[in-house]
Design a protein around this motif. Structure first.
Motif, PDB file in Angstrom:
ATOM      1  N   ALA A 108      -3.760   5.308  -0.853  1.00 58.50           N
ATOM      2  CA  ALA A 108      -4.307   3.952  -0.834  1.00 58.50           C
ATOM      3  C   ALA A 108      -5.417   3.882   0.200  1.00 58.50           C
ATOM      4  O   ALA A 108      -5.565   4.741   1.064  1.00 58.50           O
ATOM      5  CB  ALA A 108      -3.219   2.932  -0.515  1.00 58.50           C
ATOM      6  N   GLU A 119     -12.358  -3.450  -9.898  1.00 58.77           N
ATOM      7  CA  GLU A 119     -11.083  -3.739 -10.565  1.00 58.77           C
ATOM      8  C   GLU A 119     -10.876  -2.820 -11.772  1.00 58.77           C
ATOM      9  O   GLU A 119      -9.740  -2.553 -12.158  1.00 58.77           O
ATOM     10  CB  GLU A 119     -11.058  -5.201 -11.007  1.00 58.77           C
ATOM     11  CG  GLU A 119      -9.688  -5.625 -11.527  1.00 58.77           C
ATOM     12  CD  GLU A 119      -9.692  -7.058 -12.024  1.00 58.77           C
ATOM     13  OE1 GLU A 119     -10.724  -7.487 -12.530  1.00 58.77           O
ATOM     14  OE2 GLU A 119      -8.661  -7.711 -11.897  1.00 58.77           O
ATOM     15  N   TYR A 122      -9.621   0.430  -9.667  1.00 58.11           N
ATOM     16  CA  TYR A 122      -8.495   0.348  -8.738  1.00 58.11           C
ATOM     17  C   TYR A 122      -7.604  -0.842  -9.076  1.00 58.11           C
ATOM     18  O   TYR A 122      -8.020  -1.797  -9.740  1.00 58.11           O
ATOM     19  CB  TYR A 122      -8.998   0.185  -7.297  1.00 58.11           C
ATOM     20  CG  TYR A 122     -10.071   1.162  -6.896  1.00 58.11           C
ATOM     21  CD1 TYR A 122      -9.787   2.506  -6.676  1.00 58.11           C
ATOM     22  CD2 TYR A 122     -11.400   0.742  -6.748  1.00 58.11           C
ATOM     23  CE1 TYR A 122     -10.785   3.392  -6.303  1.00 58.11           C
ATOM     24  CE2 TYR A 122     -12.399   1.619  -6.389  1.00 58.11           C
ATOM     25  CZ  TYR A 122     -12.093   2.951  -6.164  1.00 58.11           C
ATOM     26  OH  TYR A 122     -13.071   3.820  -5.811  1.00 58.11           O
ATOM     27  N   ASP A 123      -6.366  -0.781  -8.569  1.00 58.09           N
ATOM     28  CA  ASP A 123      -5.452  -1.926  -8.556  1.00 58.09           C
ATOM     29  C   ASP A 123      -5.383  -2.445  -7.121  1.00 58.09           C
ATOM     30  O   ASP A 123      -5.357  -1.661  -6.161  1.00 58.09           O
ATOM     31  CB  ASP A 123      -4.067  -1.525  -9.048  1.00 58.09           C
ATOM     32  CG  ASP A 123      -4.053  -1.286 -10.541  1.00 58.09           C
ATOM     33  OD1 ASP A 123      -3.081  -0.682 -11.045  1.00 58.09           O
ATOM     34  OD2 ASP A 123      -5.011  -1.698 -11.212  1.00 58.09           O
ATOM     35  N   SER A 125      -3.760  -5.129  -4.020  1.00 60.37           N
ATOM     36  CA  SER A 125      -2.624  -5.926  -3.549  1.00 60.37           C
ATOM     37  C   SER A 125      -3.045  -7.381  -3.403  1.00 60.37           C
ATOM     38  O   SER A 125      -4.192  -7.740  -3.716  1.00 60.37           O
ATOM     39  CB  SER A 125      -2.161  -5.391  -2.190  1.00 60.37           C
ATOM     40  OG  SER A 125      -3.136  -5.676  -1.193  1.00 60.37           O
ATOM     41  N   PRO A 234      -4.507   3.093 -10.405  1.00 59.91           N
ATOM     42  CA  PRO A 234      -3.513   2.516 -11.315  1.00 59.91           C
ATOM     43  C   PRO A 234      -2.215   3.324 -11.400  1.00 59.91           C
ATOM     44  O   PRO A 234      -1.142   2.753 -11.579  1.00 59.91           O
ATOM     45  CB  PRO A 234      -4.258   2.489 -12.655  1.00 59.91           C
ATOM     46  CG  PRO A 234      -5.687   2.389 -12.281  1.00 59.91           C
ATOM     47  CD  PRO A 234      -5.828   3.168 -11.023  1.00 59.91           C
ATOM     48  N   ASN A 236      -0.657   4.651  -9.044  1.00 56.72           N
ATOM     49  CA  ASN A 236       0.161   4.366  -7.854  1.00 56.72           C
ATOM     50  C   ASN A 236       0.419   2.882  -7.675  1.00 56.72           C
ATOM     51  O   ASN A 236       0.711   2.427  -6.565  1.00 56.72           O
ATOM     52  CB  ASN A 236      -0.531   4.915  -6.596  1.00 56.72           C
ATOM     53  CG  ASN A 236      -0.589   6.435  -6.593  1.00 56.72           C
ATOM     54  OD1 ASN A 236       0.308   7.089  -7.128  1.00 56.72           O
ATOM     55  ND2 ASN A 236      -1.644   6.995  -6.029  1.00 56.72           N
ATOM     56  N   ASN A 237       0.282   2.093  -8.757  1.00 56.54           N
ATOM     57  CA  ASN A 237       0.430   0.643  -8.576  1.00 56.54           C
ATOM     58  C   ASN A 237       1.859   0.240  -8.206  1.00 56.54           C
ATOM     59  O   ASN A 237       2.110  -0.909  -7.859  1.00 56.54           O
ATOM     60  CB  ASN A 237      -0.029  -0.100  -9.826  1.00 56.54           C
ATOM     61  CG  ASN A 237       0.786   0.271 -11.056  1.00 56.54           C
ATOM     62  OD1 ASN A 237       1.739   1.055 -10.985  1.00 56.54           O
ATOM     63  ND2 ASN A 237       0.408  -0.269 -12.196  1.00 56.54           N
ATOM     64  N   LEU A 240       2.119  -1.214  -4.739  1.00 61.96           N
ATOM     65  CA  LEU A 240       1.644  -2.571  -4.471  1.00 61.96           C
ATOM     66  C   LEU A 240       2.806  -3.544  -4.231  1.00 61.96           C
ATOM     67  O   LEU A 240       2.658  -4.521  -3.504  1.00 61.96           O
ATOM     68  CB  LEU A 240       0.782  -3.059  -5.641  1.00 61.96           C
ATOM     69  CG  LEU A 240      -0.539  -2.310  -5.855  1.00 61.96           C
ATOM     70  CD1 LEU A 240      -1.309  -2.912  -7.028  1.00 61.96           C
ATOM     71  CD2 LEU A 240      -1.387  -2.354  -4.592  1.00 61.96           C
ATOM     72  N   LYS A 241       3.965  -3.260  -4.844  1.00 61.71           N
ATOM     73  CA  LYS A 241       5.118  -4.148  -4.645  1.00 61.71           C
ATOM     74  C   LYS A 241       5.546  -4.138  -3.183  1.00 61.71           C
ATOM     75  O   LYS A 241       5.820  -5.189  -2.578  1.00 61.71           O
ATOM     76  CB  LYS A 241       6.272  -3.704  -5.551  1.00 61.71           C
ATOM     77  CG  LYS A 241       7.483  -4.621  -5.492  1.00 61.71           C
ATOM     78  CD  LYS A 241       8.546  -4.176  -6.493  1.00 61.71           C
ATOM     79  CE  LYS A 241       9.749  -5.111  -6.447  1.00 61.71           C
ATOM     80  NZ  LYS A 241      10.811  -4.681  -7.393  1.00 61.71           N
TER      81      LYS A 241
END
Length: 685
Positions: A108, A119, A122-123, A125, A234, A236-237, A240-241
């Motif tokens: 990240a 966008e 990448y994804d 947060s 994406p 490794n999204n 993001l949680k």
């Protein structure tokens, strides 16, 4: 902000000591471990690799002691404490950080500005900050106020920074990329660029740190204020949680507020000097407002005067228009008189096919009156001699028909000959608004032409008879003389041989003359085929090669391509033979004979040009008359027969000559050739 604390202590202050903040963070870690042990030890086995800019203060940078610090670093440390994840930092130049994320070397990037273009790659947060860009220029710069003013300028940016996307919309801007924003700012200070576009806070930080803020200013509104968040690929999204949980917790327990105040400071209540300054601005604004109101009242008064002035001008313009309308009516009346006095008949039609104008000559000839205006042209007599389909073609397809001849049977015993033309009427933009019909009765002219032609034939017949009498008399006199001497010298064998030879020769001469006369009077029906003019001419030249060699004549061929015509080969050979023989006889020794061929539209052209003695103007008018010859023993039927043969083959023959310089004979014959999509071909059927 804390960055401005040195500039204005009254506006911003540093409310947190770094030592106190570290103690607070340690307490938060202790509490989190005490009450959320499962979270604290979650995923401790695997460290998350986080990349960031190594020179982007106050967000992220390597300090002088080599410690990786900054707002983003503290945010990630706080998230690490809240979620229990292990983080490994990889500080590097920004463009290398972006490449590291794309190649999977890191998981990240801890702080990236959101954009639509990013966008797609990448994804992101949840946003934990709002970042904006700014335009930095030198203090004395007065011509750059907004981003559009950067057109055609040199602008410094950081490699891979979102400012590149902003400036891609500006025409002809020359981007100078630097590894970090401090280098980009320095390029501006050293006047190597006209402006620097980058992070608003970071730019000010570098200027204050280097004490160069007096040299630089920020112009325009903040550019592209956008969410600032953690970015992952994406694939490794799932990270993001965890990041979003950490962001929510540090915001809810006050940790985020402490970190923000540490790096950016906080606003305090304005002091008395600030209030006095604010009051001064209000008073100044009030004075300016009064000035503006006064100006508006004065401007309103001036507008009234201007309106009055313009009203008078409009009145004068209206008067001029009225005078021009009168002049226009007079011009229209003059044009109507002009058309009525014309010898030809004129009718104009609207685009719908109704009569819009008809002159007096047309009304008298067609037996119409003014009531014909407004009627469809199909209800007028013009359709009896002008084809309706041609008029429709001119109305619909803007086609033009010029000087066409037709007949009109007015009564069973009265036939009229008429020439007509059809012109489309167009506007200045090329749009069709109608057609004009122009026609003229040429019946009397036709009768006069017939009378003249008949007289010309009678004159030619007289010349022909005189020529025949002269040409026949010579061999007859020779035969008569030999016949009268025959009784006296019959016993003389030498005379009998002489008699037999010369009488036969004279009879043969008479027979050839009769054949020429028959060819002139009744040329045989031509049988046209496609033939090569070069091949025909080359064969005739080869036939007279001994004579050409004898006089050492130079033959020049000018045939750029294969020239083909539609004609009777034998008749064209006869024509060319007469012309080439005349040219060879006219040229002196070492003279030049040029034979050229080319296309002119749908006509095949051949020219025979010689450097002979030429022909005078008086003689040039007679060369096609029968029995006219400039040669001592010539009959004078060669060019006359050639003229007849060219007419039989739908062609023309023309002779131009300059006395003492030479003669050029031009023959034109129909041909069949293709030019792109257009085919021009003579039809013999």
């Amino acid at each position: 902000m804390l960055l401005y604390a040195a500039e204005s202590k009254e506006r911003r202050i540093d409310v947190r000591n770094p030592v106190v903040l570290r103690i607070s963070i340690a307490i938060c870690v202790f509490v989190s471990c005490l009450f959320f042990p499962s979270i604290a030890y979650q995923e401790t086995k695997k460290a998350i690799r986080i990349a960031g800019d190594n020179h982007f203060p106050p967000f992220e940078y390597l300090s002088d002691s080599g410690v990786y610090s900054g707002f983003n670093v503290d945010i990630m440390n706080a998230i690490s404490i809240q979620t229990g994840i292990n983080i490994e930092y990889y500080p590097m130049p920004w463009n290398q950080a972006v490449q590291a994320l794309r190649s999977g070397k890191v998981d990240a990037i801890q702080g990236m500005k959101y954009s639509k273009a990013r966008e797609e790659v990448y994804d992101f947060s949840e946003s934990y900050f709002t970042s904006s860009q700014a335009i930095f220029v030198l203090k004395d710069n007065m011509y750059i106020r907004q981003i559009d003013d950067l057109e055609g300028r040199k602008v410094a940016v950081q490699k891979g920074d979102v400012a590149n996307d902003l400036l891609n919309k500006v025409n002809h801007v020359q981007l100078i990329e630097a590894d970090n924003q401090q280098e980009a700012v320095q390029l501006l200070v050293e006047e190597k660029v006209d402006a620097f576009v980058g992070n608003r806070i970071t730019g000010q930080y570098f200027l204050q740190k280097s004490r160069q803020q007096s040299l630089i200013k920020i112009v325009g509104e903040p550019l592209d204020p956008t969410a600032y968040a953690i970015a992952v690929l994406p694939k490794n999204n799932g990270l993001l949680k965890l990041f979003n949980q950490g962001i929510d917790r540090i915001k809810s327990d006050g940790t985020y507020e402490k970190i923000e105040k540490k790096w950016f400071g906080e606003y305090i209540m304005p002091s008395a000097p600030v209030l006095r300054k604010t009051l001064f601005y209000l008073e100044t604004g009030l004075v300016i407002t009064l000035i503006i109101i006064t100006f508006i009242l004065w401007w309103n008064r001036m507008l009234k005067k201007e309106v009055s002035k313009r009203t008078k001008q409009i009145e004068r313009i209206n008067k001029d228009l009225e005078e021009k309308m009168v002049l226009l009516k007079e011009n229209l009346y003059f044009q109507k008189q002009l058309l009525n006095s014309a010898y030809s008949s004129f009718i104009t039609l609207h685009q719908a096919g109704t009569v819009s104008m008809i002159n007096r000559r047309a009304m008298e000839y067609l037996g119409l009156n003014e009531k014909a205006v407004g009627r469809p042209f199909q209800q007028t007599p013009i359709v009896k001699f002008i084809p309706e389909q041609e008029i429709n073609a001119a109305l619909e397809d803007k086609k033009m028909f010029l000087q066409k001849e037709t007949t009109w049977l007015q009564t069973p015993s009265q036939k009229r000959y008429i020439t007509y033309s059809i012109y489309p009427i167009k506007t200045t933009t090329g749009d069709s608004v109608g057609v004009m019909l122009n026609f003229l009765d040429i019946t009397e002219q036709k009768e006069f032409e017939k009378k003249v032609a008949q007289e010309d034939r009678l004159r030619s017949l007289g010349q022909l008879i005189a020529g025949i009498a002269h040409e026949i008399r010579n061999p007859l006199m020779s035969i008569l003389t030999y016949t009268q001497l025959l009784p006296k010298k019959f016993a003389n064998a030498e005379f009998r041989s002489f008699f037999s030879q010369h009488v036969s020769s004279e009879i043969t001469r008479l027979n050839a003359l009769i054949n020429d006369l028959l060819d002139y009077a009744r040329p045989k029906k031509s049988e046209p085929v496609i033939c090569s003019l070069y091949d025909v001419a080359e064969g005739i030249v080869r036939l007279f090669k001994p004579k050409i060699k004898e006089k050492q004549i130079n033959i020049v061929w000018e045939f750029p391509e294969k020239i083909e015509a539609i004609a009777d080969i034998q008749q064209i050979k006869q024509v060319l033979m007469n012309i080439i023989v005349n040219a060879i006889q006219a040229v002196d020794e070492h003279g030049t004979l040029t034979i050229r061929g080319y296309y002119r539209g749908n006509v095949a052209v051949m020219q025979i040009e010689d450097t002979g003695a030429g022909i005078s103007e008086d003689e040039l008018d007679k060369i096609f008359e029968p029995f006219y010859s400039r040669k001592a023993n010539g009959v004078g039927l060669g060019l006359s027969i050639s003229y007849q043969l060219m007419k039989e083959n739908k062609g023309t023959i023309d002779v131009k000559s300059i006395k003492g310089k030479g003669t050029t004979v031009t023959i034109c014959l129909p041909c069949c050739r293709k030019d792109e999509d257009d085919v021009s071909c003579y039809d013999y059927r």
